[in-house]
Design a protein around this motif. Structure first.
Motif, PDB file in Angstrom:
ATOM      1  N   VAL A  96       0.849  -1.188   0.000  1.00 52.51           N
ATOM      2  CA  VAL A  96       0.000   0.000   0.000  1.00 52.51           C
ATOM      3  C   VAL A  96       0.886   1.240   0.000  1.00 52.51           C
ATOM      4  N   ARG A  97       0.482   2.230  -0.792  1.00 50.55           N
ATOM      5  CA  ARG A  97       1.202   3.495  -0.789  1.00 50.55           C
ATOM      6  C   ARG A  97       0.199   4.639  -0.756  1.00 50.55           C
ATOM      7  N   ARG A 101      -1.753   5.399   5.593  1.00 50.26           N
ATOM      8  CA  ARG A 101      -3.181   5.646   5.401  1.00 50.26           C
ATOM      9  C   ARG A 101      -3.996   4.361   5.415  1.00 50.26           C
ATOM     10  N   ALA A 102      -3.317   3.235   5.543  1.00 51.26           N
ATOM     11  CA  ALA A 102      -4.018   1.948   5.431  1.00 51.26           C
ATOM     12  C   ALA A 102      -3.950   1.182   6.739  1.00 51.26           C
ATOM     13  N   LYS A 103      -4.540   1.746   7.774  1.00 47.95           N
ATOM     14  CA  LYS A 103      -4.597   1.058   9.057  1.00 47.95           C
ATOM     15  C   LYS A 103      -5.672  -0.034   9.002  1.00 47.95           C
ATOM     16  N   LYS A 104      -5.590  -0.938   9.949  1.00 50.41           N
ATOM     17  CA  LYS A 104      -6.547  -2.038  10.019  1.00 50.41           C
ATOM     18  C   LYS A 104      -7.969  -1.482  10.102  1.00 50.41           C
ATOM     19  N   GLY A 105      -8.849  -2.025   9.282  1.00 51.66           N
ATOM     20  CA  GLY A 105     -10.233  -1.573   9.258  1.00 51.66           C
ATOM     21  C   GLY A 105     -10.542  -0.540   8.201  1.00 51.66           C
ATOM     22  N   VAL A 118      -8.820  -3.353   4.759  1.00 50.14           N
ATOM     23  CA  VAL A 118      -7.559  -3.819   5.347  1.00 50.14           C
ATOM     24  C   VAL A 118      -7.891  -4.652   6.578  1.00 50.14           C
ATOM     25  N   VAL A 119      -7.462  -5.922   6.572  1.00 45.23           N
ATOM     26  CA  VAL A 119      -7.826  -6.809   7.677  1.00 45.23           C
ATOM     27  C   VAL A 119      -6.625  -7.250   8.515  1.00 45.23           C
ATOM     28  N   ARG A 127       0.020  -5.340   3.599  1.00 43.94           N
ATOM     29  CA  ARG A 127      -1.292  -5.522   4.203  1.00 43.94           C
ATOM     30  C   ARG A 127      -1.965  -6.760   3.607  1.00 43.94           C
ATOM     31  N   ILE A 128      -2.901  -7.320   4.354  1.00 42.64           N
ATOM     32  CA  ILE A 128      -3.841  -8.298   3.826  1.00 42.64           C
ATOM     33  C   ILE A 128      -5.159  -7.556   3.671  1.00 42.64           C
TER      34      ILE A 128
END
Length: 347
Positions: A96-97, A101-105, A118-119, A127-128
């Protein structure tokens, strides 16, 4: 062994930005580590260095449009995903770029056609994510073809006029985030010519992901950990390889992905069918079990790919060849010229 030992100076103008009009007209640097010789040729003269009964093994993985541009929900902030590995239907390992900005949830919307959540986080900073879309009317491949872009490397600054030039002519199995670029030099005509000459052609699959191009950030190469990539070699291919070697002919790998797949399949010293994940890291000191020769491109400084070819031909010899390639203005990296390492270095 220090990562700095695998550095070299490369003028930016030598990084190929576009493919040649004809795939097989790229230049070919031919290295023979046993005789300490370097010569130059054209790729379509490849058979001059082979004997009938030799075997060329290629990676038939196909690049997917793995780069997606979306917007964070509900703010609309731009987020870019690079798909790496499909873990199950709709569940992917991604880069992710920008990652912050791509926290869990977090949810990411792609043109109201696709949504990702994002899980999980991964050990390498990725990330998954789990995707959702109109599965009743579309499969994921159709959605990806509509929204995704071909993930060209960051050092290529121009878009390809024909995206198929970033695919090998024999690509079949979708799943790579980058092309197995050593194979880009082959044409259907050249493959047919090689077969008529008596060369055995066969294929493995390794879906190119982060393991192939992840930079080495440790000072000592032994501290670097490769990221897993999915690979397959059939039982039939494994048997053919054993027959070729038993007759004293060469096994020629097309690219570092083929090399890593074949060597992964022979880790118990007995080459066999292989289906699974590999994180094999090949660097000087490695004892090759399968391949004799390698067709490859010119690789980035301090990369795991440069370390692999150094294991095959010897670090000093490879750096000498790269210095000559710079002086002779060969074209470097994914869309550049080719190198043939004829015989692996014997200790």
């Amino acid at each position: 062994m220090k990562v700095e030992e695998f550095d070299y100076n490369l003028p930016e103008r030598l990084i190929a930005q576009k493919p040649l009009p004809e795939r097989d007209e790229s230049r070919l640097m031919v290295l023979n580590p046993q005789e300490n010789t370097i010569e130059e040729n054209i790729f379509n003269n490849l058979k001059e260095y082979l004997e009938p009964g030799d075997m060329i093994i290629m990676n038939n993985s196909r690049v997917i449009p793995a780069r997606l541009y979306g917007a964070k929900v509900p703010t609309g902030t731009e987020i870019e995903l690079l798909l790496l590995n499909e873990l199950s239907e709709g569940r992917w390992e991604v880069l992710v770029r920008p990652g912050r900005r791509a926290k869990k949830g977090v949810k990411i919307n792609f043109e109201d056609v696709l949504e990702a959540e994002v899980v999980e986080y991964t050990d390498f900073g990725g990330r998954i994510v789990e995707f959702s879309w109109d599965q009743e009317n579309y499969d994921f491949e159709e959605v990806l073809n509509k929204l995704g872009e071909m993930p060209l490397p960051p050092y290529i600054h121009e878009k390809l006029d024909d995206p198929e030039r970033y695919q090998t002519v024999y690509s079949q199995k979708r799943g790579s985030a980058a092309a197995p670029t050593a194979g880009l030099h082959f044409t259907d005509r050249l493959l047919e010519e090689l077969q008529e000459y008596g060369i055995i052609l066969d294929y493995i699959t390794l879906h190119v992901g982060l393991g192939t191009f992840r930079p080495v950030k440790s000072e000592e190469i032994e501290d670097h950990e490769m990221h897993e990539e999915y690979a397959e070699i059939s039982a039939d291919t494994a048997e053919k390889i054993k027959e070729v070697k038993a007759k004293g002919n060469k096994v020629v790998a097309v690219g570092t992905t083929v090399t890593r797949t074949l060597e992964s399949a022979a880790q118990d010293s007995q080459l066999s069918e292989y289906k699974g994940w590999t994180d094999i890291f090949i660097y000087p000191g490695y004892q090759f079990k399968v391949i004799d020769s390698l067709i490859t491109n010119f690789h980035l400084p301090k990369s795991t790919l440069l370390m692999l070819v150094s294991a095959l031909a010897g670090k000093e010899f490879i750096l000498k060849a790269y210095k000559r390639a710079v002086e002779e203005e060969f074209r470097f990296f994914s869309l550049g010229d080719a190198m043939l390492i004829l015989n692996r270095k014997e200790d």
